[in-house]
Design a protein around this motif. Structure first.
Motif, short mmCIF file in Angstrom:
data_model
loop_
_atom_site.label_atom_id
_atom_site.label_comp_id
_atom_site.label_asym_id
_atom_site.label_seq_id
_atom_site.Cartn_x
_atom_site.Cartn_y
_atom_site.Cartn_z
N UNK A 277 0.83 -1.21 0.00
CA UNK A 277 0.00 0.00 0.00
C UNK A 277 0.86 1.26 0.00
N UNK A 278 1.96 1.23 0.74
CA UNK A 278 2.86 2.38 0.79
C UNK A 278 3.38 2.71 -0.61
N UNK A 279 3.80 1.70 -1.34
CA UNK A 279 4.31 1.92 -2.69
C UNK A 279 3.21 2.45 -3.61
N UNK A 280 2.02 1.86 -3.53
CA UNK A 280 0.92 2.27 -4.41
C UNK A 280 0.41 3.68 -4.10
N UNK A 282 1.88 6.40 -3.81
CA UNK A 282 2.54 7.50 -4.50
C UNK A 282 1.90 7.82 -5.85
N UNK A 283 1.12 6.90 -6.39
CA UNK A 283 0.44 7.20 -7.66
C UNK A 283 -0.60 8.30 -7.48
N UNK A 284 -1.55 8.17 -6.53
CA UNK A 284 -2.48 9.29 -6.33
C UNK A 284 -1.81 10.55 -5.76
N UNK A 285 -0.77 10.37 -4.95
CA UNK A 285 -0.07 11.54 -4.41
C UNK A 285 0.53 12.37 -5.54
N UNK A 286 1.00 11.70 -6.59
CA UNK A 286 1.59 12.41 -7.73
C UNK A 286 0.56 13.24 -8.48
N UNK A 287 -0.73 12.98 -8.25
CA UNK A 287 -1.78 13.75 -8.93
C UNK A 287 -2.18 15.02 -8.22
N UNK A 288 -1.29 15.58 -7.42
CA UNK A 288 -1.60 16.79 -6.63
C UNK A 288 -2.18 17.91 -7.48
N UNK A 289 -1.55 18.21 -8.61
CA UNK A 289 -2.00 19.35 -9.41
C UNK A 289 -3.23 19.03 -10.25
N UNK A 290 -3.56 17.74 -10.35
CA UNK A 290 -4.76 17.36 -11.11
C UNK A 290 -6.00 17.35 -10.23
N UNK A 291 -5.86 16.90 -8.99
CA UNK A 291 -7.01 16.77 -8.11
C UNK A 291 -6.57 16.70 -6.66
N UNK A 292 -7.08 17.62 -5.84
CA UNK A 292 -6.78 17.60 -4.42
C UNK A 292 -7.40 16.36 -3.77
N UNK A 295 -5.16 13.46 -4.25
CA UNK A 295 -4.02 13.62 -3.35
C UNK A 295 -4.37 13.16 -1.94
N UNK A 296 -5.53 13.57 -1.46
CA UNK A 296 -5.96 13.19 -0.11
C UNK A 296 -6.06 11.67 0.02
N UNK A 297 -6.58 11.01 -1.00
CA UNK A 297 -6.65 9.55 -0.98
C UNK A 297 -5.26 8.94 -0.82
N UNK A 298 -4.30 9.45 -1.57
CA UNK A 298 -2.95 8.93 -1.47
C UNK A 298 -2.34 9.16 -0.10
N UNK A 299 -2.59 10.33 0.48
CA UNK A 299 -2.07 10.64 1.81
C UNK A 299 -2.66 9.70 2.85
N UNK A 354 13.46 19.18 -9.06
CA UNK A 354 12.55 18.57 -10.04
C UNK A 354 11.08 18.75 -9.72
N UNK A 355 10.75 19.62 -8.78
CA UNK A 355 9.35 19.87 -8.48
C UNK A 355 8.67 18.69 -7.80
N UNK A 356 7.34 18.74 -7.80
CA UNK A 356 6.56 17.72 -7.10
C UNK A 356 6.77 16.32 -7.69
N UNK A 357 6.95 16.23 -8.99
CA UNK A 357 7.20 14.93 -9.61
C UNK A 357 8.49 14.29 -9.07
N UNK A 358 9.50 15.12 -8.86
CA UNK A 358 10.74 14.61 -8.31
C UNK A 358 10.56 14.07 -6.90
N UNK A 359 9.74 14.76 -6.10
CA UNK A 359 9.44 14.30 -4.75
C UNK A 359 8.75 12.94 -4.78
N UNK A 360 7.78 12.78 -5.67
CA UNK A 360 7.02 11.53 -5.76
C UNK A 360 7.88 10.37 -6.25
N UNK A 361 8.75 10.63 -7.20
CA UNK A 361 9.66 9.58 -7.67
C UNK A 361 10.58 9.14 -6.53
N UNK A 362 11.08 10.10 -5.78
CA UNK A 362 11.94 9.78 -4.64
C UNK A 362 11.19 8.94 -3.61
N UNK A 363 9.98 9.36 -3.26
CA UNK A 363 9.19 8.62 -2.27
C UNK A 363 8.85 7.22 -2.73
#
Length: 381
Positions: A277-280, A282-292, A295-299, A354-363
């Protein structure tokens, strides 16, 4: 009643470690610090926390845990006041490192609670105290953002100092007066015994590394999250950003459930599912700019996963050597703090590069490493 009091104490103490996260943007503007370096606020707190885990928490196996808890909370209040009055970034970092040092009282409380439980209910009781810790993290994010909007970030630290003083007074009345550790050795022998525990207990080694990885991922998210949410493109206030802390309710549920599962021998199953679940997440977390909402679901998923693994880890290591509970928890949490500090620094650096995408790739990369590590070590622990 005593467990509830210990849960509350743990919650308000751990809040001091996390309440800076929604305030980073305000601190940066007030003190003239760049976005790439403001993450050092979290890193300094975690460094202090790591030092306290090694030098202070083991004292719970030697001295009165009641006295240790009271002294740490009162000293924490002093350092919180210093942080609130800081007029330079360097002084703020020193003050918050000291706050982190004293915040390790949380682990003394966890060890205290573990000694009150029968072996068959230890995981459940640790889960209850950890639920208080998760709620403390939640309220730290939620209330610190709101208070910053109303009265500035400094008011957050002043309020926390006052709350600590009141809590210390309550604990002085309510805590048992006879909780002397059973270990007769001196302080130096006590500290040296921590590395020996790592050498002799494979469960402690494996679970400590897992703690380092999952909390690096946790810190990567929460340290950097305030930065894109504060940008004009999203434009949330500190109060609105603090509301993301409500996702921590999922962590509370995970803590309570994971402890019970560990008591009935399902710790490995819980760990594996939570790491997936932790790995998965990051997919919704990466959608921050598309939908808050996405993002909340991923958090929510990330918080749930991290706390499930964390409680399972503690339940398993405390079952190994109950008489060394303070040293076991302290040694384990050193790795937690290393992961949190590293994740905090790396996340703001990744965001600047690398912006938010870089953060999500790292996580996601750190989460994948945790899953692979668990799979490779699963036969032994």
């Amino acid at each position: 009643m005593l467990i509830t009091l210990l849960s509350f104490t743990a919650g308000i103490s751990v809040a001091n470690v996390y309440m800076a996260q929604p305030l980073l943007n305000a601190m940066a503007h007030d003190l003239g610090v760049s976005a790439a370096h403001i993450g050092l606020v979290v890193t300094a707190t975690q460094i202090g926390y790591a030092l306290g885990l090694f030098f202070l928490v083991p004292l719970g196996d030697l001295l009165s845990r009641r006295r240790l808890i009271l002294v740490q909370i009162l000293l924490s209040a002093c350092f919180l006041l210093t942080a609130s009055l800081s007029d330079s970034f360097f002084l703020l970092l020193l003050s918050l490192a000291a706050v982190g040092l004293m915040a390790t009282v949380v682990q003394v409380v966890v060890a205290f609670a573990a000694t009150l439980a029968r072996p068959e209910e230890r995981g459940s009781l640790v889960g209850r105290v950890t639920s208080g810790i998760v709620l403390g993290i939640l309220m730290a994010r939620l209330l610190s953002g709101a208070m910053s909007d109303l009265a500035g970030w400094r008011s957050v630290y002043m309020t926390s100092a006052a709350l600590g003083i009141v809590t210390a007074g309550t604990l002085a009345i309510m805590l048992p007066r006879h909780n002397q550790g059973a270990m007769p050795a001196g302080y130096l022998d006590l500290l040296c015994s921590v590395p020996r525990l790592f050498m002799s207990e494979p469960v402690l080694r494996v679970r400590a590394v897992l703690a380092m990885l999952i909390f690096a991922a946790f810190s990567i998210l929460w340290t950097a999250l305030v930065l894109p949410l504060s940008e004009p493109r999203v434009g949330l206030t500190h109060t609105q950003i603090g509301l993301f802390g409500l996702a921590g309710v999922a962590g509370t549920l995970a803590a309570a459930r994971a402890g019970k599962r560990a008591d009935v021998g399902k710790g490995q199953q819980t760990t594996g599912l939570a790491l997936v679940l932790l790995l998965l997440s990051w997919a919704p977390i990466a959608g921050l700019h598309a939908s808050i909402a996405v993002l909340v679901l991923g958090v929510i998923i990330l918080d749930f996963a991290v706390q499930a693994v964390h409680v399972t880890n503690q339940s398993l290591i405390l079952a190994v050597r109950p008489e060394a509970s303070s040293r076991l928890v302290g040694g384990y949490m050193i790795f937690y703090s290393i992961g949190s500090a590293t994740g905090a620094f790396a996340s703001t650096a990744a965001y600047g590069w690398a912006g938010w995408n870089g953060v999500c790739v790292l996580g996601a990369a750190v989460s994948l490493i945790a899953l692979v590590f668990w799979q490779l070590t699963r036969p032994s622990c």
